[in-house]
Design an enzyme around this catalytic site. Structure first.
Site, PDB file in Angstrom:
ATOM      1  N   ASN A   1       0.799  -1.223   0.000  1.00 29.63           N
ATOM      2  CA  ASN A   1       0.000   0.000   0.000  1.00 29.63           C
ATOM      3  C   ASN A   1       0.832   1.275   0.000  1.00 29.63           C
ATOM      4  O   ASN A   1       0.314   2.361   0.226  1.00 29.63           O
ATOM      5  CB  ASN A   1      -0.946   0.003   1.206  1.00 29.63           C
ATOM      6  CG  ASN A   1      -1.786  -1.252   1.267  1.00 29.63           C
ATOM      7  OD1 ASN A   1      -1.573  -2.102   2.117  1.00 29.63           O
ATOM      8  ND2 ASN A   1      -2.700  -1.378   0.323  1.00 29.63           N
TER       9      ASN A   1
ATOM     10  N   ILE B   1       0.923   6.924  -0.171  1.00 33.98           N
ATOM     11  CA  ILE B   1       0.305   5.938   0.701  1.00 33.98           C
ATOM     12  C   ILE B   1      -1.148   5.739   0.306  1.00 33.98           C
ATOM     13  O   ILE B   1      -1.865   6.713   0.056  1.00 33.98           O
ATOM     14  CB  ILE B   1       0.361   6.400   2.171  1.00 33.98           C
ATOM     15  CG1 ILE B   1       1.810   6.640   2.588  1.00 33.98           C
ATOM     16  CG2 ILE B   1      -0.293   5.375   3.076  1.00 33.98           C
ATOM     17  CD1 ILE B   1       1.944   7.502   3.810  1.00 33.98           C
ATOM     18  N   CYS B   2      -1.579   4.489   0.252  1.00 39.43           N
ATOM     19  CA  CYS B   2      -2.985   4.192  -0.021  1.00 39.43           C
ATOM     20  C   CYS B   2      -3.635   3.778   1.283  1.00 39.43           C
ATOM     21  O   CYS B   2      -3.467   2.655   1.737  1.00 39.43           O
ATOM     22  CB  CYS B   2      -3.105   3.080  -1.055  1.00 39.43           C
ATOM     23  SG  CYS B   2      -4.796   2.705  -1.466  1.00 39.43           S
ATOM     24  N   LEU B   3      -4.315   4.715   1.904  1.00 42.86           N
ATOM     25  CA  LEU B   3      -4.964   4.424   3.186  1.00 42.86           C
ATOM     26  C   LEU B   3      -6.266   5.221   3.207  1.00 42.86           C
ATOM     27  O   LEU B   3      -6.264   6.419   2.922  1.00 42.86           O
ATOM     28  CB  LEU B   3      -4.037   4.842   4.333  1.00 42.86           C
ATOM     29  CG  LEU B   3      -4.514   4.558   5.751  1.00 42.86           C
ATOM     30  CD1 LEU B   3      -4.714   3.070   5.954  1.00 42.86           C
ATOM     31  CD2 LEU B   3      -3.533   5.099   6.770  1.00 42.86           C
TER      32      LEU B   3
ATOM     33  N   GLN C   1      -1.316   0.175  -3.641  1.00 48.39           N
ATOM     34  CA  GLN C   1      -0.772   1.401  -4.214  1.00 48.39           C
ATOM     35  C   GLN C   1       0.308   1.015  -5.213  1.00 48.39           C
ATOM     36  O   GLN C   1       0.459   1.632  -6.250  1.00 48.39           O
ATOM     37  CB  GLN C   1      -0.188   2.279  -3.098  1.00 48.39           C
ATOM     38  CG  GLN C   1       0.528   3.531  -3.568  1.00 48.39           C
ATOM     39  CD  GLN C   1      -0.443   4.605  -3.982  1.00 48.39           C
ATOM     40  OE1 GLN C   1      -1.553   4.667  -3.498  1.00 48.39           O
ATOM     41  NE2 GLN C   1      -0.031   5.439  -4.925  1.00 48.39           N
TER      42      GLN C   1
END
Lengths: 405, 228
Positions: free
Chosen positions: B80, B88-90, B123
């Site tokens: 991610n 960042i993929c959050l 990500q």
């Protein structure tokens, strides 16, 4: 306030938070109490607290700002709407009291800790009392004053001139001071109040001794005392009016309706602003955000209890500060981007230019940052792009310079 | 608004300073209180254990009503997190943001993201593929990156945490895989006549993986190899 030096700003004491209190091991519950009285959005003590349908509480203005982004409670994500706000006067009262108590509590804690440390060094009982008394008297007196404000002050003066003789009035006035100290009594014979310690002497002299004494003292000042009483009365009335007028003005205010800007023309929005005595300068988006902000400020102010409401002039001042902040923040990034950034990275730029000159047609010094992250998601590993595509070139430069630098 | 934002950021920084137990740090990067550097330690019992990870924090104008912008400064090998940019993929950094979240709680969320990757919402597709196909190999690479970039302990590649015991024969291949590279690419440049370790080093630096490969011309790699 906009302060430019962040270090100074971090050390500034006017910003309070729950960590001003020692941890719960030293003072149980105080940090949690301070935290409980703070809005979870702005982390300030609640201003005009409102409750959403889910029961969570926020400052009215914070909740309005949040719901315009997303119509849900920021804590539990349950649906929420501005129309279903309910004011929370109990919380407001608690916060008002805590604002008074907070500095006092902090001072007492400080002194208690000081005492503990000095006591452990050497026990000096004489010093233990001294710092306590001024603290108490200091802190109690403002509270008494505020209580005095709540009760309309002139009532005592109003009784005096109604039926009694001026002399009586003055005497009552002087006696009322001693009354407060609980040491005066009403003479059973003449009905005047007399200091407890002098009541026997007063009776022994057939109710003359004390009145002669006080009369002699006050005879010269009776006229001015009378004047004082009247002016006090008038002042009280005047200041009462001063306070009442804005309150009446505020109470008469009703919440502003929300406008649906999409169906309004620029001119109509300008008219809306003009109706509120606001500036009508700027483009459409500025006009809309200005009106939105004003409606939020205005309506949030109405969620305060009437006594705490701000006056229109104060709201306008807040509005002006907000606009200045917006203008400043809009200018800032530009300034940093062009002049500062170029100066700070001059050496790096020159190095890149030098390299580009050395190998013509290979590299260009500008490097768009976002292309790298975008390309991550596209997973096409077997295709090799044409050599010399400008976007890819810059990317590799970015990577290498990062590593070397 | 701006004033409220400044006050809130101030409190959040103070809060982090006063809380020693969370091991989360926030510092100023430049003269702006809205550009910060967050850092935390890698969570225990993960490939990131022992590393110290730095995060670039930018606070937008309409904070806290808009989410903070965060990206890793330290390179992280994680499904991610973009291996190139640190993006960042959050969810809470995007549409699940709530103004009741703070810088500290967001950094703690990042820390726990390192514990529990979400390969289904990646990500970095390459890393996610690696994670899905071979967990142990992925963990080796993540550990290697933690060592190289985040100052973590040197990975004992011969016995990587007991996950792949007694497979000395794959030790050579591991060196390539651990660096997150493709063996074919390494072989290709090794065939030109460069030292294998050098090739691995350069390709790792260039992030010669996945979609990035299409952007890195061979000339560039050779040029770097000659410089090395």
């Amino acid at each position: 306030m906009w302060k430019n030096d962040p270090k100074e700003l971090l050390n500034s004491t006017d910003i309070q938070d729950p960590t001003d209190f020692p941890p719960s091991s030293t003072t149980p519950g105080l940090r949690a109490l301070d935290n409980a009285l703070r809005c979870k959005i702005c982390q300030e003590l609640y201003e005009a607290p409102v409750v959403l349908t889910c029961g969570h509480c926020f400052c009215s203005l914070c909740a309005r700002n949040q719901l315009s982004e997303k119509p849900a409670c920021p804590t539990c994500w349950k649906e929420a709407a501005i129309s279903s706000f309910r004011v929370n006067p109990a919380m407001e009262e608690a916060v008002t009291a805590w604002k008074d108590a907070r500095p006092f509590v902090l001072r007492v804690i400080d002194e208690a800790i000081d005492l503990r440390t000095t006591a452990s060094e050497s026990s000096r009982p004489a010093k233990r009392h001294k710092p306590d008394t001024p603290v108490l008297s200091n802190s109690v007196s403002p509270r008494k004053q505020s209580r005095g404000h709540d009760n309309p002050g002139p009532s005592r003066g109003r009784d005096g001139p109604d039926g009694n003789t001026p002399n009586d009035d003055v005497e009552q006035d002087t006696c009322s001071n001693t009354n407060n100290s609980k040491s005066s009594v009403e003479c059973p014979v003449c009905g005047k109040s007399v200091p407890m310690t002098k009541i026997n002497a007063h009776l022994d002299t057939n109710c003359k001794h004390y009145s002669i004494l006080s009369g002699g003292k006050n005879a010269s000042s009776s006229k001015s005392g009378q004047k004082d009483a009247w002016s006090k009365l008038l002042d009280g009335k005047r200041s009462g009016k001063d306070k009442e007028r804005p309150e009446a003005e505020v109470e008469a205010m009703s919440p502003l309706p929300k406008a649906s800007y999409t169906v309004l023309k620029d001119k109509q929005i300008r008219d809306l602003l003009a109706a509120q005595d606001l500036s009508t300068a700027g483009d459409r988006s500025q006009l809309i955000s200005r009106h939105e902000r004003w409606v939020a400020l205005y309506n949030a102010n109405l969620d305060r209890s009437p006594a705490l409401r701000k006056r229109l002039a104060e709201l306008r001042l807040e509005m002006r500060r907000w606009e200045e902040d917006r203008r400043a923040s809009r200018k800032d990034p530009l300034k940093i981007d062009i002049t500062e950034y170029r100066r700070a990275n001059k050496a790096e730029f020159e190095r890149l230019v030098q390299r580009a000159r050395g190998k013509p047609g290979q590299e260009s010094p500008r490097a768009p940052d976002s292309s790298a992250s975008l390309s991550d998601r596209a997973a096409s590993c077997d295709l090799r792009g044409p050599v010399g595509a400008s976007g890819s070139e810059t990317d590799t430069i970015l990577v290498t310079s990062d590593v070397e630098g | 608004m701006s004033d409220a934002r400044l006050r809130r950021v101030n409190k959040e920084i103070a809060d982090c300073k006063n809380d020693k137990s969370s091991n989360i740090n926030i510092e100023l990067i430049d003269n702006s209180p809205f550009h910060l550097l967050g850092s935390f330690d890698g969570p225990q019992d993960t490939p990131y254990d022992g590393g110290h990870f730095e995060v670039d924090i930018v606070i937008p104008d309409s904070y806290p009503f808009q989410p903070v912008k965060m990206k890793f400064i330290t390179k992280v090998y994680h499904p991610n997190v973009s291996s190139a940019s640190g993006a960042i993929c959050l969810d809470i950094l995007k549409d699940a943001w709530s103004p009741v979240l703070t810088l500290k709680s967001t950094l703690i969320s990042l820390q726990s993201l390192l514990c529990s990757p979400e390969p289904n919402d990646p990500q970095d597709a390459e890393v996610a593929k690696h994670y899905m196909t071979s967990r142990t190999s992925f963990e080796d690479t993540a550990r290697y990156w933690t060592h190289v970039y985040a100052g973590g302990p040197a990975p004992t590649s011969a016995t990587p945490g007991g996950a792949v015991p007694g497979k000395a024969s794959v030790a050579v291949r591991d060196e390539v895989a651990i660096a997150g590279l493709n063996k074919a690419h390494v072989d290709q440049f090794e065939a030109i006549g460069f030292e294998r370790s050098k090739v691995i080093d350069v390709l790792r630096r260039l992030n010669y993986r996945g979609a990035n490969i299409s952007k890195i011309p061979d000339d560039k790699v050779v040029e770097e190899l000659l410089k090395a």
